[in-house]
Design a protein around this motif. Sequence first.
Motif, mmCIF file in Angstrom:
data_model
loop_
_atom_site.group_PDB
_atom_site.id
_atom_site.type_symbol
_atom_site.label_atom_id
_atom_site.label_comp_id
_atom_site.label_asym_id
_atom_site.label_seq_id
_atom_site.Cartn_x
_atom_site.Cartn_y
_atom_site.Cartn_z
ATOM 1 N N VAL A 198 0.807 -1.222 0.000
ATOM 2 C CA VAL A 198 0.000 0.000 0.000
ATOM 3 C C VAL A 198 0.841 1.273 0.000
ATOM 4 N N TYR A 243 -2.373 6.051 1.453
ATOM 5 C CA TYR A 243 -1.850 5.062 0.523
ATOM 6 C C TYR A 243 -1.271 5.725 -0.725
ATOM 7 N N LEU A 277 -7.310 -5.866 -0.019
ATOM 8 C CA LEU A 277 -6.494 -4.893 -0.734
ATOM 9 C C LEU A 277 -7.128 -4.670 -2.099
ATOM 10 N N ASN A 310 -5.341 0.447 -6.441
ATOM 11 C CA ASN A 310 -5.375 1.898 -6.270
ATOM 12 C C ASN A 310 -5.678 2.564 -7.611
#
Length: 653
Positions: free
Chosen positions: A72, A254, A271, A274
């Motif tokens: 992250v 993050y 998770l 992103n």
Amino acid sequence: MNNCKKLLALGLAGAMTLSLAACGGGSSSGTSSDGTSSADKVVYRELYSGEVTTLNYLTTSNTNEYAIGANVVDCLVEYDNYGNIIPSLAESWEHNDDMTEWTFHIRKGAKWVDKTGAEVADVTANDWVSTAAYVNDAHNDSGSQYMYDTGSVVHNAQAYYDYTAYLLTLETMGIATGENAVDEDGDPIEVVDPVSPEDIGVKAVDDYTLVFTLDQPCPFFLSILSYTSYMPVYGPFLEEMGDQFGLDADSLLYCGSYILSSFEPQYERVLTKNPTYWDKDNVFIDEIRMTYNAEANSVSTAMYESGEVDYVEVSSDLLDSMLKDEKTKDLVHGSRPDNSFSYFFCFNFDPQFDEEYEPENWKIAVNNTNFRKAVMAGLDRVKALTVNDPYNPESLLNNTVTPANFAVGDGKDFTQYDALKAYTDGDSFDAAKAVEYRDAAKAELTAAGATFPIKVLMPYNPSSTNWDKECQVIEQQLEGVLGTDFIDIIVEAGPETGFLSSVRRSGNYALLKCNWGADYADPQTWSEPFGEGNNYNFWDTSEDPETAALFDAYSAKVAQASAIYDDDAARYTAFAEAEAMLIDNAIIIPFRISSGSGYTICDLNPLEGEYAPYGVASQRYKYQKLYDTSMSMEEFNTAYAAWEEARTKAVAE
């Protein structure tokens, strides 16, 4: 100059028969924050049985905990799948002539986001200054005993045992710790005030220029930058969170390939890719779903067969049956051996064991070179390794202290330098030679007043799986070659807790399997266990003139090698000559590397991920793809051979 090596475009497709698959993992319909339909999401699923105690990546040295941070939060540099250092949050870098000043140019456009993916701030050079200030503050040690400021880089205190080799490389200028703290020898540590980041050589020249100033040349500096204590942190958010930083998904920001979108202790960790990640085209798995199950080891195989998980660790006691079972035999495969750890047998030159094991007689024997060589030549290491890996024990064999494929200097693997090449390409086991050494040693030891058989106390940790069996194999095998009238291997269980303190560090053994972990990409890291004041084999304390002279010669060679920073070939040559002294004289016996994840069933190809035998690279999912099914043993072995060949070419570029 940018020190990264170009990425070699060599794939493993020819060795693979698997196709990329998007596994839904039970996702419902809809659209995610990155615009991906959940029905099309690639979801990787696994179980876990050990919960984390913190998400604060700046203070933890626990693999289970920093594995989350590794995914992250990005580092200044990262690695390709062959171990080459490549740009990450630093687009480029350069150093001055003596490698005491390293300048990094931070990537523009990288973002800090919260757990919803909402942008909070740009990533800037100031974020590494914030890290330096935080980890150098004794108030933030989270219960750790150590906080070091090296005069060049702040290092995570709690990770002292993991990273101590690097800390010893640079002269310590200040120590900040909690009150009443002691070092590993039990001596008090002075409490000093924290030092500012600029005082310790971490400076943001502007928002996108970061400079580290070291107190002495450090040619391997890049390789320490992917430890957690060199990860960035957004200062204003860190200040806002205070001691709440890293407690849950909301108390982190993050900037890595994934966001911790869900964190429910003893239930699940999720998770999610992103959406603002600067390199999102190289993130092929949309979601990592980790589900808590206290019985993960016993239920994961059945859950894999029912399509509920994508990863199974196969314990050694189940391996044989699973390789014979029609349902699993073509799914089980090995993992890439972990050359971040080297195992070797130490002879103890300062015995502190009970009189019944005849420590004075052992002193006479251990200082005799032919005696040590007899043991070294008489040890069939492959036979010992079959205890843990009956299918491919040779894959774990290590003929030098520094593992092969660990460090490359001037385009050549360290273990292929002239002083070590004969060991790398050979095998120390030679029964006939062992008998020759034994006969020579017996005559010399008799003249020195030794009595036979020589008692050899060899303890093991009963909490380590199969160590007792390994010792029994070694006992039978060594005594079989050298004779029970010459040597008596005494296998004895040590304590289940505090084994290192009560056995190795106390000198309560004659012959012991020890290990050392790499801290950075340089052969210097493997010299640390054998220096002055070590608590591995204590050969620096020997009063025997021959042993003392050899220790002095070894120390001088290590010092000579360490001082060379601008010529890789010369540095590696000198370190190879130093390591060869240990093996030539059987001061230690090289044994094995770690088995990594051992045998697994896994729908990932681990050879596609980042590779480095140090730092957090091996914990990252970036570059990994999810396949329809697990590789078979044959498929993995073929792929691994292709990877080794490709890596050899890549590191030579």
